[in-house]
Design an enzyme around this catalytic site. Structure first.
Site, short mmCIF file in Angstrom:
data_model
loop_
_atom_site.label_atom_id
_atom_site.label_comp_id
_atom_site.label_asym_id
_atom_site.label_seq_id
_atom_site.Cartn_x
_atom_site.Cartn_y
_atom_site.Cartn_z
N PRO A 9 0.78 -1.23 0.00
CA PRO A 9 0.00 0.00 0.00
C PRO A 9 0.82 1.29 0.00
O PRO A 9 1.85 1.37 0.66
CB PRO A 9 -0.84 -0.10 1.28
CG PRO A 9 -0.16 -1.11 2.12
CD PRO A 9 0.50 -2.07 1.18
N ASN A 10 0.31 2.24 -0.75
CA ASN A 10 0.84 3.61 -0.83
C ASN A 10 2.13 3.74 -1.63
O ASN A 10 2.59 4.85 -1.89
CB ASN A 10 1.00 4.23 0.57
CG ASN A 10 -0.31 4.27 1.32
OD1 ASN A 10 -1.29 4.82 0.81
ND2 ASN A 10 -0.37 3.69 2.51
N ARG A 17 4.51 11.00 -2.11
CA ARG A 17 4.42 10.54 -0.74
C ARG A 17 5.72 10.81 0.04
O ARG A 17 6.76 10.23 -0.29
CB ARG A 17 4.16 9.04 -0.82
CG ARG A 17 4.18 8.35 0.45
CD ARG A 17 4.15 6.86 0.28
NE ARG A 17 3.98 6.33 1.60
CZ ARG A 17 4.32 5.12 1.96
NH1 ARG A 17 4.77 4.27 1.08
NH2 ARG A 17 4.16 4.75 3.20
N GLU A 97 12.78 -9.55 1.25
CA GLU A 97 12.05 -8.37 1.70
C GLU A 97 12.84 -7.11 1.35
O GLU A 97 14.06 -7.09 1.52
CB GLU A 97 11.89 -8.48 3.23
CG GLU A 97 11.23 -7.32 3.91
CD GLU A 97 11.28 -7.47 5.45
OE1 GLU A 97 12.13 -8.23 5.97
OE2 GLU A 97 10.47 -6.81 6.11
N HIS A 99 12.75 -2.71 1.70
CA HIS A 99 12.16 -1.44 2.14
C HIS A 99 13.01 -0.31 1.60
O HIS A 99 14.25 -0.36 1.72
CB HIS A 99 12.10 -1.36 3.67
CG HIS A 99 11.24 -2.41 4.26
ND1 HIS A 99 9.88 -2.38 4.17
CD2 HIS A 99 11.57 -3.56 4.89
CE1 HIS A 99 9.39 -3.48 4.72
NE2 HIS A 99 10.39 -4.21 5.16
N ARG A 106 13.50 3.99 12.26
CA ARG A 106 12.26 4.77 12.30
C ARG A 106 11.43 4.43 13.56
O ARG A 106 11.98 3.94 14.54
CB ARG A 106 11.50 4.56 10.99
CG ARG A 106 12.31 5.09 9.78
CD ARG A 106 11.57 4.95 8.48
NE ARG A 106 10.36 5.75 8.48
CZ ARG A 106 9.38 5.62 7.57
NH1 ARG A 106 9.50 4.72 6.60
NH2 ARG A 106 8.31 6.38 7.63
C1 DQA Z 1 8.29 0.93 3.61
C2 DQA Z 1 8.45 1.13 5.12
C3 DQA Z 1 7.12 0.89 5.83
O1 DQA Z 1 7.28 1.08 7.22
C4 DQA Z 1 6.09 1.87 5.32
O2 DQA Z 1 4.84 1.62 5.95
C5 DQA Z 1 5.97 1.89 3.86
C6 DQA Z 1 7.17 1.78 3.03
C7 DQA Z 1 9.59 1.28 2.84
O3 DQA Z 1 9.68 0.90 1.68
O4 DQA Z 1 10.47 1.95 3.39
O5 DQA Z 1 4.88 2.08 3.31
O6 DQA Z 1 8.01 -0.46 3.37
#
Ligand code: DQA
Length: 149
Positions: A9-10, A17, A97, A99, A106
């Site tokens: 999401p997002n 963003r 995974e 990020h 964070r």
């Molecule tokens: C994220 C880190 C997550 O905590 C966050 O909710 C995201 C993006 C990242 O790519 O840094 O939506 O997965």
């Protein structure tokens, strides 16, 4: 070799963003970056993004028998979704995974990764480059599995 790259999401709002955290490049740029990284690695890639947890679970399930591995940035679902963890464990495909940001530096609620428990490796804080490293790692990991078999 074929990999499924899942974004949660997002992430479709990249660029807009919180650019100070996620950068100024948009999601289309990320998709192109991933395609280029797959070409560099010599693997096929299928891209999927959804804002819906169940759609991500469905896509992981559908990867069974079709993909050799999964690269996943579950975004906020990283920190909440036992369903995504269970789906990754169910299909038992090697998963990495990713990020964009360094979640380890964070908020405290970002310190748990459920999906990460089913992943062989995590890249964080490298921006787009994390996806490239994940694809290259997964290719080498899968080649190793083939050699060991
Ligand atoms: C994220 C880190 C997550 O905590 C966050 O909710 C995201 C993006 C990242 O790519 O840094 O939506 O997965």
């Amino acid at each position: 070799m074929k990999f499924l790259v899942i974004n949660g999401p997002n992430l479709n709002l990249l660029g807009l963003r919180e650019p100070e955290i996620y950068g100024r490049q948009d999601f289309a740029a990320l998709q192109q970056f991933v395609r280029d990284a797959a070409a560099e690695a010599g693997v096929e890639v299928e891209l999927f993004q959804s804002n819906h947890e169940g759609a991500i679970v469905d896509t992981i399930q559908e990867a069974y028998g079709k993909a050799d591995g999964i690269v996943i940035n579950p975004a906020a679902y990283t920190h909440t979704s036992v369903a995504i963890l269970d789906a990754l464990k169910a299909v038992a495909l090697p998963a990495v995974e990713v990020h964009l940001s360094d979640v380890s530096k964070r908020e405290s609620f970002r310190q748990v990764s459920y999906a990460g428990l089913a992943c062989v490796k995590t890249y964080m804080g490298l921006g787009f480059e994390g996806y490239r490293r994940a694809i290259l790692f997964l290719r080498d990991f899968c080649e190793g599995e083939v050699k060991r078999a």
